[in-house]
Design a protein around this motif. Structure first.
Motif, PDB file in Angstrom:
ATOM      1  N   SER A  40      -9.660  -7.924   1.775  1.00  0.00           N
ATOM      2  CA  SER A  40     -10.140  -6.567   1.531  1.00  0.00           C
ATOM      3  C   SER A  40     -10.696  -6.356   0.135  1.00  0.00           C
ATOM      4  O   SER A  40     -11.340  -5.356  -0.118  1.00  0.00           O
ATOM      5  N   SER A  43      -6.896  -1.805   1.810  1.00  0.00           N
ATOM      6  CA  SER A  43      -7.347  -2.184   3.149  1.00  0.00           C
ATOM      7  C   SER A  43      -8.240  -1.086   3.726  1.00  0.00           C
ATOM      8  O   SER A  43      -9.210  -1.363   4.439  1.00  0.00           O
ATOM      9  N   ASP A  78      -6.192   3.188  -0.387  1.00  0.00           N
ATOM     10  CA  ASP A  78      -5.572   1.870  -0.446  1.00  0.00           C
ATOM     11  C   ASP A  78      -6.605   0.783  -0.173  1.00  0.00           C
ATOM     12  O   ASP A  78      -7.588   1.023   0.519  1.00  0.00           O
ATOM     13  N   TYR A 106       5.345  -4.419   3.458  1.00  0.00           N
ATOM     14  CA  TYR A 106       4.639  -3.684   4.506  1.00  0.00           C
ATOM     15  C   TYR A 106       5.670  -2.947   5.338  1.00  0.00           C
ATOM     16  O   TYR A 106       6.654  -3.548   5.787  1.00  0.00           O
ATOM     17  N   GLY A 141      -4.954 -10.351   5.059  1.00  0.00           N
ATOM     18  CA  GLY A 141      -5.801  -9.170   5.185  1.00  0.00           C
ATOM     19  C   GLY A 141      -6.033  -8.486   3.841  1.00  0.00           C
ATOM     20  O   GLY A 141      -7.138  -8.041   3.543  1.00  0.00           O
ATOM     21  N   LEU A 142      -4.984  -8.437   3.027  1.00  0.00           N
ATOM     22  CA  LEU A 142      -5.132  -7.820   1.697  1.00  0.00           C
ATOM     23  C   LEU A 142      -6.150  -8.593   0.870  1.00  0.00           C
ATOM     24  O   LEU A 142      -7.007  -8.018   0.218  1.00  0.00           O
ATOM     25  N   ARG A 145      -1.689  -4.260  14.358  1.00  0.00           N
ATOM     26  CA  ARG A 145      -2.915  -4.484  13.594  1.00  0.00           C
ATOM     27  C   ARG A 145      -3.215  -5.974  13.434  1.00  0.00           C
ATOM     28  O   ARG A 145      -4.198  -6.343  12.794  1.00  0.00           O
ATOM     29  N   PRO A 178     -11.827  -6.183   6.296  1.00  0.00           N
ATOM     30  CA  PRO A 178     -10.636  -5.343   6.157  1.00  0.00           C
ATOM     31  C   PRO A 178      -9.659  -5.555   7.298  1.00  0.00           C
ATOM     32  O   PRO A 178     -10.000  -6.166   8.315  1.00  0.00           O
ATOM     33  N   ILE A 179      -8.426  -5.045   7.093  1.00  0.00           N
ATOM     34  CA  ILE A 179      -7.451  -5.043   8.181  1.00  0.00           C
ATOM     35  C   ILE A 179      -7.818  -3.862   9.067  1.00  0.00           C
ATOM     36  O   ILE A 179      -7.998  -2.753   8.576  1.00  0.00           O
ATOM     37  N   TYR A 203      -0.790 -10.114   7.123  1.00  0.00           N
ATOM     38  CA  TYR A 203      -1.047  -8.925   6.301  1.00  0.00           C
ATOM     39  C   TYR A 203      -1.512  -9.329   4.899  1.00  0.00           C
ATOM     40  O   TYR A 203      -2.449  -8.760   4.354  1.00  0.00           O
ATOM     41  N   GLN A 219     -12.586  -0.836   4.605  1.00  0.00           N
ATOM     42  CA  GLN A 219     -13.197  -0.244   5.810  1.00  0.00           C
ATOM     43  C   GLN A 219     -14.295   0.742   5.428  1.00  0.00           C
ATOM     44  O   GLN A 219     -15.377   0.747   6.024  1.00  0.00           O
ATOM     45  N   GLU A 235       0.826  -1.195   0.000  1.00  0.00           N
ATOM     46  CA  GLU A 235       0.000   0.000   0.000  1.00  0.00           C
ATOM     47  C   GLU A 235       0.865   1.252   0.000  1.00  0.00           C
ATOM     48  O   GLU A 235       2.086   1.174   0.095  1.00  0.00           O
TER      49      GLU A 235
END
Lengths: 329, 323
Positions: A258, B188, B186, A230, A254-255, A291, A271-272, A251, B192, A45
């Motif tokens: 998402s 993630s 982004d 990350y 998590g991606l 996180r 989501p994370i 992570y 949200q 990201e």
């Protein structure tokens, strides 16, 4: 020294930017490797350090405020960090080339597109005549009629501008191409046109490629290897299927959670939680632990390192520490 | 079709042309649709297809060239200036770029409170009432109370977009135009915000017009989807139907061009030649014909028929569903 199959090998690269707000740890011990002729997808990201990594390879970290504070970058077995600026100028454009993210701003608006391609060829020792011919050839190759060499960037659409940037990057037939979000600014049908063309040229010239993107779809359809970044580290690395079929790092998981799926119907995304860390104040231990749903107290103390989990797959997470290491500690 | 209840939003033959040096730019050209209360209509298309102009014209941020917009049965295009101002508290917009759409000199609480004062919901001197309302809205969108006096530049993109949502919500609107609200974020953070928008819709019974170019986002959120090409509607149907059975050749190409995050996903991918043509003084006939692989002579002239290929599934094409 370095593995001969690897055109690129980065070990423990550390790059910081010294700013008024403090020291930004942009790269925090990043390691990865790329085999000749393959494409590595670099995913992460905003602020993960993808572009810093690319600029680090090219020797284009702005100094000040940037500074390489540690690590090695082997390109064809030689450490680029030890190369002189004179030598780097020969490497850049001829052996390693870069496609920049934004086609709207990375072309010179007051130079014809033909001249901009010729410029690269001239800088690497071609005669004027060779350069003009080469520029025409490159334009045709990316699907733009050579008659348009006399035109200026504003006369081209976004997709065409990105093709011109690709033509500039490939003009000297580099062995290694870095593409920094090459299609992010483009619409999806134009993105597909450009990706198909890049794939064709890559096969034709057997170019190795580092593809920086935040789009896991582009990685799945275009890359052979994947590195997930990350907070300035490569947290997971492996062959395409190892990452997509068997993601391990929390992570990475998590991606994947998402992105809304096109093939399945999901009511809610997972989501994370939280936000990416402030790079001037990275958490201790694993940078993802605040996180992470699996985080334990040990994660904040852990000296972050990558562990092999079979095949070429490595994960930078305490949960995958081999048993013998755990006993030592 | 609207016999049983009045749809929240009904748009009929809406047109928005802009005058340019080279002629009339047909940004939105004869678009009709309706959205039922509590539903989401996703509007997709590539840049320059007129989807943002459509959203803005519905709210009369651009004056329509012709056509009607009915909000809860009332003709918005006929409203006086004063009546329109009043109506705006029911019809709000969330903008694309959370970096450009917030006033950099206003704090979070000022930004959220501003519409309340403008619309006369609160007296500017009623500091306590306003503060209470701001706290309530901040809670609703998941902004921590400690951020109440921060400025936009101190916050990241996800939090800024939450301010944009809070500002739109403070007036308790019924209908919100969401103009690419997550495309600057982004993944993630995007997830949200999407979850938040879904929750708010359920809690408050909101109706959304959701403009995006991201096909997976639109599928996730929408009840119905409208695909636009150069100012015109080319396909309209229920969200799942569109992905199961895309009938317009442009929709087919658009869907096939999406990179799917699965290395084993293989499908016939359609490579479109060329790019969007100019919407200035467009030639008669189907605007997609030049890039269409099925185009015949009749596509280049006359009206393109809108056909209903299955119940509720409309396609503007001479050969819908051809493969």
């Amino acid at each position: 020294m370095a593995d001969n199959d690897n055109i690129l090998e980065i070990r423990d690269l550390k790059i910081v930017y010294k700013t008024q707000e403090g020291v930004v740890e942009a790269l925090n011990g990043a390691s990865l490797s790329l085999k000749r002729g393959q494409t590595l997808g670099l995913v992460g990201e905003t602020g993960a350090g993808k572009t810093t990594l690319a600029r680090g390879i090219m020797g284009l970290i702005p100094k000040p405020p940037g500074q390489v504070v540690g690590g090695e970058i082997f390109f064809n077995g030689t450490d680029l960090l030890k190369a002189s600026e004179h030598d780097m100028r020969k490497v850049r454009g001829a052996q390693i080339s870069m496609i920049f993210q934004d086609p709207m701003t990375s072309l010179n608006p007051v130079m014809t597109v033909g001249e901009q391609i010729e410029e690269v060829l001239r800088a690497h020792g071609r005669s004027v005549k060779e350069a003009v011919e080469g520029a025409h050839e490159m334009l045709e190759m990316v699907g733009i009629p050579k008659e348009r060499a006399e035109e200026y960037p504003h006369q081209f659409s976004g997709g065409m501008k990105q093709r011109i940037i690709i033509a500039i990057a490939l003009a000297c037939n580099p062995e290694f191409l870095i593409a920094d979000e090459p299609t992010t600014a483009l619409d999806v049908t134009i993105q597909y046109q450009v990706l198909v063309m890049m794939q064709k040229l890559k096969e034709q010239f057997n170019t190795s490629m580092l593809m920086i993107t935040h789009d896991l779809g582009i990685v799945a359809q275009n890359c052979d290897y994947v590195a997930i970044m990350y907070a300035g580290q490569v947290v997971e690395y492996g062959a395409l299927r190892e990452i997509f079929k068997d993601p391990r790092h929390p992570y990475t998981l998590g991606l994947f959670g998402s992105i809304p799926s096109l093939s399945e119907d999901t009511d809610r995304l997972t989501p994370i939680e939280g936000m990416p860390p402030d790079p001037t104040r990275l958490p201790t231990g694993c940078p993802f632990h605040p996180r992470c749903q699996y985080a334990t107290e040990a994660c904040a103390q852990w000296k972050s390192e990558a562990y092999p989990v079979g095949g070429e797959h490595t994960v930078r997470c305490l949960r995958f520490q081999p048993a013998e290491k755990r006993e030592e500690a | 079709m609207a016999e049983k209840s009045v749809p929240t939003l009904q748009v009929e033959h809406l047109k928005k042309y802009f005058k340019t040096k080279k002629g009339w730019l047909h940004a939105v050209d004869d678009v009709s649709f309706s959205i039922e209360s509590g539903q989401t209509l996703g509007v997709v298309g590539e840049s320059g297809c007129g989807k943002s102009t459509l959203g803005r014209t519905i709210l009369r941020l651009h004056e329509p060239t012709s056509g009607k917009v009915y909000f809860n049965g009332e003709d918005v295009t006929a409203f006086s200036k004063a009546r329109m101002k009043q109506a705006r508290s029911d019809m709000q917009i969330i903008f694309q770029d959370p970096y450009a759409s917030l006033n950099p000199r206003m704090t979070v609480s000022q930004t959220i409170a501003y519409p309340l004062i403008i619309q006369g919901k609160y007296d500017a001197r009623d500091k306590e009432g306003i503060a209470k309302k701001v706290r309530e809205v901040m809670d609703m969108v998941g902004l921590a109370q400690r951020l109440v006096n921060t400025y936009p530049h101190e916050l990241d993109g996800g939090r800024r977009q939450r301010i944009g949502i809070a500002r739109a919500l403070s007036l308790e609107p019924k209908f919100i135009v969401c103009d690419e609200p997550v495309s600057a974020l982004d993944v993630s953070i995007q997830a949200q915000i999407l979850n938040l928008m879904q929750d708010l819709q359920q809690q408050l019974g909101l109706t959304y017009l959701f403009i995006t170019h991201n096909m997976s986002v639109v599928k996730h959120l929408s009840d119905n989807i409208m695909v636009m090409y150069l100012g015109q509607m080319v396909e309209f149907c229920e969200a799942k139907q569109l992905f199961r059975n895309p009938c317009h050749p442009y929709t087919q190409a658009l869907l096939s061009a999406i990179p799917v995050p699965d290395p084993d996903y293989k499908t016939e991918r359609i490579l479109l030649e060329g790019e969007l043509t100019s919407p200035i003084n467009p030639a008669p006939g189907c605007r997609f014909a030049k890039r269409c692989r099925y185009a015949t002579e009749q596509c280049f002239g006359g009206e393109t028929p809108v056909k209903e290929v299955e119940p509720g599934h409309f396609v503007a094409c001479h050969f819908p569903g051809k493969r």
